[in-house]
Design a protein around this motif. Structure first.
Motif, PDB file in Angstrom:
ATOM      1  N   ALA A  26      52.332  22.073  69.510  1.00 54.69           N
ATOM      2  CA  ALA A  26      51.044  22.271  68.829  1.00 54.69           C
ATOM      3  C   ALA A  26      51.138  21.829  67.370  1.00 54.69           C
ATOM      4  N   ARG A  27      52.226  22.168  66.707  1.00 53.92           N
ATOM      5  CA  ARG A  27      52.403  21.737  65.318  1.00 53.92           C
ATOM      6  C   ARG A  27      52.575  20.232  65.228  1.00 53.92           C
ATOM      7  N   ALA A  28      53.234  19.639  66.229  1.00 61.18           N
ATOM      8  CA  ALA A  28      53.426  18.186  66.211  1.00 61.18           C
ATOM      9  C   ALA A  28      52.102  17.456  66.316  1.00 61.18           C
ATOM     10  N   PHE A  29      51.164  17.953  67.139  1.00 57.77           N
ATOM     11  CA  PHE A  29      49.860  17.304  67.278  1.00 57.77           C
ATOM     12  C   PHE A  29      49.006  17.461  66.022  1.00 57.77           C
ATOM     13  N   LYS A  30      49.343  18.437  65.192  1.00 59.34           N
ATOM     14  CA  LYS A  30      48.603  18.600  63.930  1.00 59.34           C
ATOM     15  C   LYS A  30      49.133  17.675  62.843  1.00 59.34           C
ATOM     16  N   THR A  31      50.319  17.093  63.060  1.00 62.36           N
ATOM     17  CA  THR A  31      50.896  16.155  62.091  1.00 62.36           C
ATOM     18  C   THR A  31      50.507  14.738  62.481  1.00 62.36           C
ATOM     19  N   PRO A  32      49.821  13.980  61.620  1.00 61.12           N
ATOM     20  CA  PRO A  32      49.258  12.673  62.021  1.00 61.12           C
ATOM     21  C   PRO A  32      50.279  11.691  62.582  1.00 61.12           C
TER      22      PRO A  32
ATOM     23  N   LEU B 171      59.629  17.789  62.584  1.00 62.51           N
ATOM     24  CA  LEU B 171      58.696  18.723  61.943  1.00 62.51           C
ATOM     25  C   LEU B 171      59.325  19.349  60.708  1.00 62.51           C
ATOM     26  N   GLN B 172      60.612  19.671  60.789  1.00 62.67           N
ATOM     27  CA  GLN B 172      61.287  20.264  59.646  1.00 62.67           C
ATOM     28  C   GLN B 172      61.374  19.284  58.480  1.00 62.67           C
ATOM     29  N   GLN B 173      61.568  18.000  58.762  1.00 68.91           N
ATOM     30  CA  GLN B 173      61.611  17.003  57.702  1.00 68.91           C
ATOM     31  C   GLN B 173      60.267  16.866  57.002  1.00 68.91           C
TER      32      GLN B 173
ATOM     33  N   ASN C 259      57.836  19.217  56.880  1.00 65.04           N
ATOM     34  CA  ASN C 259      57.289  20.463  56.356  1.00 65.04           C
ATOM     35  C   ASN C 259      58.328  21.267  55.582  1.00 65.04           C
ATOM     36  N   TYR C 260      59.348  20.581  55.077  1.00 67.41           N
ATOM     37  CA  TYR C 260      60.388  21.296  54.335  1.00 67.41           C
ATOM     38  C   TYR C 260      59.841  21.708  52.967  1.00 67.41           C
ATOM     39  N   GLU C 261      59.956  22.999  52.675  1.00 72.77           N
ATOM     40  CA  GLU C 261      59.385  23.516  51.429  1.00 72.77           C
ATOM     41  C   GLU C 261      60.366  23.451  50.263  1.00 72.77           C
ATOM     42  N   GLY C 262      61.650  23.422  50.545  1.00 68.81           N
ATOM     43  CA  GLY C 262      62.629  23.346  49.475  1.00 68.81           C
ATOM     44  C   GLY C 262      62.920  24.703  48.866  1.00 68.81           C
ATOM     45  N   PHE C 263      63.764  24.705  47.828  1.00 66.42           N
ATOM     46  CA  PHE C 263      64.138  25.966  47.184  1.00 66.42           C
ATOM     47  C   PHE C 263      63.128  26.365  46.097  1.00 66.42           C
ATOM     48  N   LEU C 264      62.443  25.386  45.529  1.00 62.60           N
ATOM     49  CA  LEU C 264      61.466  25.676  44.470  1.00 62.60           C
ATOM     50  C   LEU C 264      60.066  25.563  45.029  1.00 62.60           C
ATOM     51  N   ARG C 265      59.280  26.594  44.932  1.00 57.24           N
ATOM     52  CA  ARG C 265      57.921  26.600  45.481  1.00 57.24           C
ATOM     53  C   ARG C 265      56.907  26.650  44.359  1.00 57.24           C
TER      54      ARG C 265
END
Length: 437
Positions: A6-12, A427-429, A431-437
């Protein structure tokens, strides 16, 4: 798993890859229903409807082609020539120094080996296509069908060559479709096509179990088969994920004023290090005596013994031989695919060592010892997975190539796990948020 899709289909960009993969799958499935020139389609359907439950020698290949082999379509050979060519090249890499040198060259060497695999695939497709056409012309493809000799009405040389060329071209197209999925889609293309071919035979095979059942109009047998299949899938997932992690420590090195190394990692040794290869090897080797007996004339003693003992999946001699061959090929394939001495040399070159084990030869001996210890449960697991579904389903009148058999379960679970892992990693690549938000 469903959340990942489901998340993959939301990513263009991932949605484009998934839709492209689905489009290739549709093209592949359409091709498995287009008959080749020179074949009487009506007679083929009559023979398929009248065929016995045991498809004999061609059952395994028919399963890998998604049922296209017995229908003699343009994709009748499926991906079996490519699988065979890949296995042959992988075995020859250990024997031929030139191929071993190409493997060590990196990407350029791998591309060269891939090109050799394509050439060998075409050669094997010509050989297998010729054998399939000869078998269909002689009527041996459907031994119990009254119109088996009329499947190929025109048996001229021109028609025969046309049929072989068509099937060879179909195999080349299948190989191209698989490479397109690998380059522009999700997952390994050949594995995805193999997955689809096996999954396509599920509905008809399950419904055949229901129709043959006698308890509650077959629904009890149907439910039992589904339950057995789910239990086997859970067992396969558990064992396929199991691995022995050997810790590796890299020493620190001072280069100038900077310190390099000093990290800790591990070598993952899977319990099922050989994968599906031993089952395919054992199945193929067991088909050779039956194939020789089928085309041999007369009623000699050896032919009768083979037909009685090595062609029926529920015969004790067949079961014991199949199990022993799987165990043997599991050790054989692990021995040629994992070289402890090479791994030990690479670790020593980069300053790595296993805690408590000296670098060099002691490390290689330790790796070989651990590998042999975990290969025993892995080989026994492969043998049980290949035989338990067969023995359980024989009671319901299923044939030995039923989709819930060991080969199909291992392939479906393995491909499914690998594809889901690739989707999650991409998906992780993205949507990676990193250490600083």
């Amino acid at each position: 798993m469903l959340t990942a899709f489901a998340r993959a289909f939301k990513t263009p960009d991932l949605r484009k890859k998934l839709l492209f993969t689905l489009g290739i799958i549709v093209v592949y499935r359409v091709g498995t229903h287009i008959p080749i020139p020179g074949v009487d389609y009506k007679n083929v359907q009559i023979c398929i409807d009248n065929a016995s439950q045991n498809q004999g020698l061609f059952g395994l290949v028919n399963m890998f082609s998604g049922g296209a082999l017995l229908q003699i379509t343009i994709f009748a050979l499926g991906i079996m020539p490519y699988i065979t060519a890949s296995i042959i090249l992988q075995l020859l890499t250990v024997v031929i120094p030139r191929l071993e040198a190409l493997k060590k060259e990196g990407q350029a060497g791998t591309a060269k080996i891939t090109q050799y695999t394509r050439y060998l695939t075409v050669a094997l497709a010509i050989l297998q296509g010729t054998g399939l056409v000869a078998t269909a012309r002689s009527g041996a493809l459907f031994t119990s069908c009254p119109v088996a000799n009329q499947i190929v009405p025109d048996q001229s040389i021109f028609v025969t060559i046309t049929m072989v060329i068509t099937m060879t071209a179909g195999t080349a197209v299948v190989m191209w479709l698989g490479e397109l999925i690998t380059d522009r889609g999700i997952g390994n293309g050949m594995s995805i096509l193999m997955f689809i071919s096996i999954a396509a035979t599920f509905p008809s095979a399950l419904w055949a179990i229901k129709k043959q059942g006698t308890l509650a109009e077959g629904w009890i047998e149907f439910g039992t088969v589904i339950a057995v299949g789910l239990v086997m899938v859970g067992l396969v997932v558990f064992v396929e994920q199991a691995q022995r992690r050997i810790p590796v420590q890299y020493a620190k090195r001072m280069i100038g004023r900077r310190s390099y190394g000093g990290t800790s990692t591990y070598i993952p040794l899977k319990v099922n290090q050989a994968g599906i290869i031993p089952v395919i090897f054992a199945s193929s080797l067991l088909y050779i005596p039956a194939l020789v007996a089928q085309f041999a004339g007369g009623t000699s003693g050896w032919k009768t013994w083979i037909e009685q003992n090595l062609t029926k999946g529920d015969h004790p001699i067949y079961i014991a031989t199949y199990f022993l061959l799987i165990v043997f090929f599991a050790f054989f394939y692990v021995a040629i695919s994992f070289n402890p001495e090479e791994v030990a040399d690479n670790m020593k070159k980069y300053g790595g060592f296993i805690p408590g084990i000296r670098a060099g030869r002691p490390t290689a001996e330790y790796l070989g010892y651990v590998l042999n210890r975990i290969t025993w449960p892995g080989s026994l697991y492969l043998g049980l997975i290949a035989l338990v579904p067969t023995m359980a389903l024989v009671g319901f009148g299923a044939n030995q190539n039923f989709p819930f058999g060991g080969t199909s379960i291992l392939i479906i679970v393995g491909v499914g796990l690998e594809t889901v892992k690739q989707i999650e990693s991409q998906l992780q690549q993205r949507n990676y948020e990193g250490f600083l938000r």
